[in-house]
Design an enzyme around this catalytic site. Structure first.
Site, mmCIF file in Angstrom:
data_model
loop_
_atom_site.group_PDB
_atom_site.id
_atom_site.type_symbol
_atom_site.label_atom_id
_atom_site.label_comp_id
_atom_site.label_asym_id
_atom_site.label_seq_id
_atom_site.Cartn_x
_atom_site.Cartn_y
_atom_site.Cartn_z
ATOM 1 N N SER A 24 107.157 51.225 43.760
ATOM 2 C CA SER A 24 107.065 51.760 42.404
ATOM 3 C C SER A 24 105.978 52.833 42.280
ATOM 4 O O SER A 24 104.864 52.677 42.795
ATOM 5 C CB SER A 24 106.753 50.620 41.434
ATOM 6 O OG SER A 24 106.578 51.131 40.131
ATOM 7 N N SER A 73 94.567 57.120 40.192
ATOM 8 C CA SER A 73 94.300 56.468 38.900
ATOM 9 C C SER A 73 95.238 57.081 37.869
ATOM 10 O O SER A 73 94.812 57.522 36.816
ATOM 11 C CB SER A 73 92.838 56.648 38.491
ATOM 12 O OG SER A 73 92.543 58.030 38.374
ATOM 13 N N ASN A 130 104.974 44.286 36.774
ATOM 14 C CA ASN A 130 103.704 44.743 37.347
ATOM 15 C C ASN A 130 102.548 44.087 36.606
ATOM 16 O O ASN A 130 102.201 44.493 35.495
ATOM 17 C CB ASN A 130 103.617 46.276 37.247
ATOM 18 C CG ASN A 130 102.300 46.813 37.786
ATOM 19 O OD1 ASN A 130 101.503 46.072 38.352
ATOM 20 N ND2 ASN A 130 102.081 48.101 37.599
ATOM 21 N N CYS A 133 98.360 46.504 38.085
ATOM 22 C CA CYS A 133 97.877 47.892 38.097
ATOM 23 C C CYS A 133 96.374 47.913 37.817
ATOM 24 O O CYS A 133 95.928 47.417 36.774
ATOM 25 C CB CYS A 133 98.597 48.738 37.049
ATOM 26 S SG CYS A 133 97.966 50.432 37.085
ATOM 27 N N ASN A 195 99.941 45.492 45.482
ATOM 28 C CA ASN A 195 99.629 46.687 44.718
ATOM 29 C C ASN A 195 98.348 47.261 45.331
ATOM 30 O O ASN A 195 97.873 46.778 46.352
ATOM 31 C CB ASN A 195 99.460 46.348 43.232
ATOM 32 C CG ASN A 195 99.787 47.551 42.343
ATOM 33 O OD1 ASN A 195 99.356 48.679 42.630
ATOM 34 N ND2 ASN A 195 100.521 47.333 41.274
ATOM 35 N N THR A 196 97.795 48.279 44.739
ATOM 36 C CA THR A 196 96.664 48.970 45.368
ATOM 37 C C THR A 196 95.373 48.154 45.285
ATOM 38 O O THR A 196 95.189 47.323 44.395
ATOM 39 C CB THR A 196 96.460 50.334 44.696
ATOM 40 O OG1 THR A 196 96.333 50.126 43.289
ATOM 41 C CG2 THR A 196 97.607 51.264 44.989
ATOM 42 N N GLY A 247 100.972 50.563 52.971
ATOM 43 C CA GLY A 247 100.724 51.372 54.161
ATOM 44 C C GLY A 247 101.873 51.484 55.131
ATOM 45 O O GLY A 247 101.678 51.952 56.253
ATOM 46 N N THR A 269 103.172 55.322 49.645
ATOM 47 C CA THR A 269 102.408 56.533 49.926
ATOM 48 C C THR A 269 103.047 57.385 51.027
ATOM 49 O O THR A 269 102.944 58.622 50.997
ATOM 50 C CB THR A 269 100.960 56.125 50.298
ATOM 51 O OG1 THR A 269 100.419 55.411 49.172
ATOM 52 C CG2 THR A 269 100.082 57.310 50.593
HETATM 53 C C1 LIG Z 1 100.628 57.399 42.871
HETATM 54 C C2 LIG Z 1 100.964 55.923 42.813
HETATM 55 C C3 LIG Z 1 101.546 55.391 41.656
HETATM 56 C C4 LIG Z 1 101.853 54.030 41.581
HETATM 57 N N1 LIG Z 1 102.446 53.523 40.447
HETATM 58 C C5 LIG Z 1 102.796 52.203 40.402
HETATM 59 C C6 LIG Z 1 103.480 51.674 39.257
HETATM 60 O O1 LIG Z 1 103.815 52.370 38.309
HETATM 61 N N2 LIG Z 1 103.776 50.322 39.260
HETATM 62 C C7 LIG Z 1 103.447 49.509 40.317
HETATM 63 O O2 LIG Z 1 103.746 48.296 40.278
HETATM 64 N N3 LIG Z 1 102.842 50.005 41.431
HETATM 65 C C8 LIG Z 1 102.505 51.314 41.490
HETATM 66 N N4 LIG Z 1 101.890 51.824 42.620
HETATM 67 C C9 LIG Z 1 101.610 50.910 43.767
HETATM 68 C C10 LIG Z 1 102.678 51.048 44.862
HETATM 69 O O3 LIG Z 1 103.961 50.686 44.390
HETATM 70 C C11 LIG Z 1 102.318 50.159 46.086
HETATM 71 O O4 LIG Z 1 102.229 48.816 45.677
HETATM 72 C C12 LIG Z 1 101.004 50.552 46.749
HETATM 73 O O5 LIG Z 1 100.803 51.944 46.714
HETATM 74 C C13 LIG Z 1 100.914 50.069 48.206
HETATM 75 O O6 LIG Z 1 101.937 50.627 49.009
HETATM 76 P P1 LIG Z 1 101.767 51.986 49.891
HETATM 77 O O7 LIG Z 1 100.481 51.836 50.656
HETATM 78 O O8 LIG Z 1 102.980 52.059 50.750
HETATM 79 O O9 LIG Z 1 101.695 53.117 48.901
HETATM 80 C C14 LIG Z 1 101.570 53.180 42.705
HETATM 81 C C15 LIG Z 1 100.993 53.737 43.867
HETATM 82 C C16 LIG Z 1 100.687 55.088 43.937
HETATM 83 C C17 LIG Z 1 100.094 55.625 45.216
#
Ligand SMILES: Cc1cc2nc3c(=O)[nH]c(=O)nc-3n(C[C@H](O)[C@H](O)[C@H](O)COP(=O)(O)O)c2cc1C
Length: 306
Positions: A24, A73, A130, A133, A195-196, A247, A269
């Site tokens: 997402s 953010s 979610n 966040c 999530n992050t 990741g 990402t």
């Molecule tokens: C720019 C950005 C926007 C995101 N927006 C959301 C969101 O709207 N809802 C959500 O549940 N997670 C959101 N995430 C989290 C990602 O879905 C994911 O859980 C997190 O980035 C870890 O995965 P990755 O390392 O592959 O990015 C966002 C991440 C990024 C980088």
């Protein structure tokens, strides 16, 4: 020796044609990626977070690159559920791919209202709630760091929808398995994580934080070992399926998450680095199984040898 691989996986009542979905907020609703990705070959599209009313998002700068990752953010910027239904969902209905809508709220009542609005939309295959966040002042992660609040949101949304319900967990807790168990007990059909991770970066020229909000969410390869560890812990603690993310940039990364216990994996990402990442990872996952004589990709789930 197998010459084909059964790539299908099951998230509760929802069958995906393969385990690779979008994370997402990193793929919008897919429209911008349609020139790079055959959307019909994705396991599912998980949309950007949608709330009851439009959310403006946070002030810029709201993205900063870090070693092997990024901080964001964004703050759940979105046009609100009515505009989302009128635009993104209408477009998604023309594509042959399961749609999982990620939902957000400032309060339990807002989560419920979004779920109720989406209930009549046949194109929505499942909801991802979610509660994780880190970039909003009210709601978001506040629900995902407390066992009772996570349970309360899950219970309320569960009673508002018959669609499969996935709850998205935050890594910013001491024991993620407690939260996973709490949402499972309230009827979640699956959990997604991570999530992050809350992080910060400071510009040494200006002495200002690199993000206007000072702190943001860390994603990308830097978080992967934390994510794999949490997926393993959660998959061992609950009986519902886990969608693993954090990741993932290669097919081997996806295999690692599945071995740890994930039924499906989300690519986030990595889409910003390589817009074709989801396709490359799906093909690589199939090739991995073929090479190892694995007939069903689902056999990888939880197959870590301890
Ligand atoms: C720019 C950005 C926007 C995101 N927006 C959301 C969101 O709207 N809802 C959500 O549940 N997670 C959101 N995430 C989290 C990602 O879905 C994911 O859980 C997190 O980035 C870890 O995965 P990755 O390392 O592959 O990015 C966002 C991440 C990024 C980088």
């Amino acid at each position: 020796m197998n010459h084909t691989v059964d790539m299908r996986v099951r998230l509760g009542s929802l069958e995906l044609r393969n385990p690779v979905v979008t994370a997402s907020g990193t793929f919008a609703s897919g429209r911008e990626y349609a020139g790079f990705v055959e959307l019909e070959r994705l396991g599912a599209i998980v949309t950007k977070g949608v709330s009851l009313h439009p959310w403006a998002g946070n002030a810029s700068p709201r993205i900063a690159e870090t070693a092997s990752g990024m901080l964001n953010s964004i703050g759940l910027q979105n046009p609100g559920v009515e505009a989302f239904c009128a635009s993104d969902l209408v477009w998604l209905a023309t594509r042959d791919v399961p749609v999982i809508v990620n939902i957000s709220g400032h309060s339990v009542a807002e989560y419920v209202a979004v779920a109720e609005r989406l209930e009549a939309e046949a194109v929505v295959s499942a909801l991802e709630v979610n509660i994780s966040c880190p970039n909003v002042d009210e709601g978001g992660m506040a629900f995902g760091t407390s066992r009772s609040a996570a349970a309360e949101v899950t219970r309320a949304v569960r009673s508002a929808t018959r669609k499969p319900l996935i709850v998205k967990l935050t890594p910013n807790v001491t024991d993620i398995t407690e939260i996973a168990r709490a949402v499972e007990a309230e009827g979640a059909d699956g959990v997604s994580l991570i999530n992050t991770l809350l992080g910060m970066a400071i510009d040494t020229d200006t002495f200002h934080p690199k993000l206007a909000r000072a702190v943001g969410g860390l994603s990308g390869p830097a978080v992967k070992p934390v994510a794999v560890r949490m997926v393993w812990q959660v998959a061992s603690a609950v009986s519902i399926p886990v969608i693993g993310m954090g990741g993932i940039a290669t097919a081997e990364d996806a295999v690692e998450f599945m071995l740890a216990g994930a039924t499906a994996v989300a690519v986030g990402t990595a889409n910003f680095v390589d817009p074709t990442a989801t396709m490359r990872i799906t093909e690589g996952l199939e090739a991995f199984c073929l090479k190892r004589g694995i007939g069903r990709v689902a056999e990888l789930t939880g197959a870590v040898r301890l």
